[in-house]
Design an enzyme around this catalytic site. Sequence first.
Site, PDB file in Angstrom:
ATOM      1  N   CYS A   4       0.847  -1.189   0.000  1.00  0.00           N
ATOM      2  CA  CYS A   4       0.000   0.000   0.000  1.00  0.00           C
ATOM      3  C   CYS A   4       0.882   1.237   0.000  1.00  0.00           C
ATOM      4  O   CYS A   4       1.873   1.298   0.736  1.00  0.00           O
ATOM      5  CB  CYS A   4      -0.902  -0.008   1.232  1.00  0.00           C
ATOM      6  SG  CYS A   4      -2.040   1.383   1.313  1.00  0.00           S
ATOM      7  N   HIS A  13      -9.015  -4.039  -2.212  1.00  0.00           N
ATOM      8  CA  HIS A  13      -8.053  -3.280  -1.407  1.00  0.00           C
ATOM      9  C   HIS A  13      -8.473  -1.805  -1.347  1.00  0.00           C
ATOM     10  O   HIS A  13      -8.529  -1.207  -0.267  1.00  0.00           O
ATOM     11  CB  HIS A  13      -6.657  -3.435  -2.027  1.00  0.00           C
ATOM     12  CG  HIS A  13      -5.594  -2.631  -1.361  1.00  0.00           C
ATOM     13  ND1 HIS A  13      -4.585  -3.205  -0.618  1.00  0.00           N
ATOM     14  CD2 HIS A  13      -5.352  -1.293  -1.343  1.00  0.00           C
ATOM     15  CE1 HIS A  13      -3.787  -2.251  -0.164  1.00  0.00           C
ATOM     16  NE2 HIS A  13      -4.233  -1.079  -0.598  1.00  0.00           N
ATOM     17  N   GLU A  14      -8.761  -1.233  -2.511  1.00  0.00           N
ATOM     18  CA  GLU A  14      -9.135   0.186  -2.551  1.00  0.00           C
ATOM     19  C   GLU A  14     -10.494   0.412  -1.895  1.00  0.00           C
ATOM     20  O   GLU A  14     -10.698   1.412  -1.202  1.00  0.00           O
ATOM     21  CB  GLU A  14      -9.129   0.711  -3.992  1.00  0.00           C
ATOM     22  CG  GLU A  14      -7.794   0.588  -4.713  1.00  0.00           C
ATOM     23  CD  GLU A  14      -6.597   1.164  -3.970  1.00  0.00           C
ATOM     24  OE1 GLU A  14      -6.767   2.091  -3.144  1.00  0.00           O
ATOM     25  OE2 GLU A  14      -5.477   0.683  -4.205  1.00  0.00           O
ATOM     26  N   HIS A  31     -10.230   0.907   1.734  1.00  0.00           N
ATOM     27  CA  HIS A  31      -9.800   2.257   2.132  1.00  0.00           C
ATOM     28  C   HIS A  31     -11.002   3.171   2.383  1.00  0.00           C
ATOM     29  O   HIS A  31     -10.936   4.064   3.234  1.00  0.00           O
ATOM     30  CB  HIS A  31      -8.919   2.898   1.055  1.00  0.00           C
ATOM     31  CG  HIS A  31      -7.479   2.529   1.137  1.00  0.00           C
ATOM     32  ND1 HIS A  31      -6.681   2.846   2.220  1.00  0.00           N
ATOM     33  CD2 HIS A  31      -6.671   1.890   0.256  1.00  0.00           C
ATOM     34  CE1 HIS A  31      -5.451   2.411   2.003  1.00  0.00           C
ATOM     35  NE2 HIS A  31      -5.419   1.819   0.824  1.00  0.00           N
TER      36      HIS A  31
END
Length: 179
Positions: free
Chosen positions: A102, A144-145, A148
């Site tokens: 990241c 993953h994004e 966030h």
Amino acid sequence: MNPELLPIIQLGNPTLRQKAAWVENIHDATIQQLIDDLIATVAKANGVGIASPQVAQSYRLFIVASRPNPRYPHAPEMEPTAMINPKIVGHSTEIVEGWEGCLSVPGIRGLVPRHQAIEVEYTDRYGNLQKQTLTDFVARIFQHEFDHLDGVLFIDRVESNLNTITEEEYQELVTKNTK
């Protein structure tokens, strides 16, 4: 206006742990500029994705920009794509582990379990609703994004501290596995 490289905030910054706000007006000049800035920033940083909270702009917006680069030499090539107010509407039962890093957690990689395939919906930068099935590495980037946007980092998903390594060790692993 030309795209600007934005500073990427790091682990410990409270914005990374907040739930991001819904994008109300996709056509707003500020949002469109942010999209351009995120695309430029992720390319310069050799990332394959970047979420708005990583540049201290807490919106439900991220860029998926898979392409081979020094950090991800085997990434598939795709056009950088802005995904606004995204949702995961379905997923495979198959879970696969893969190494993730990241831009906001530099120097560390972790082995993270993710769904192998996901069905997603998002609004593109032109205001059009998109529905796609993503698989493998691109599905991993999306998940993953997406995390966030809810204040979750990949290190939160690593199942054991034994599944973390340094970026340097990861690069050696990648090099060794491609010979």
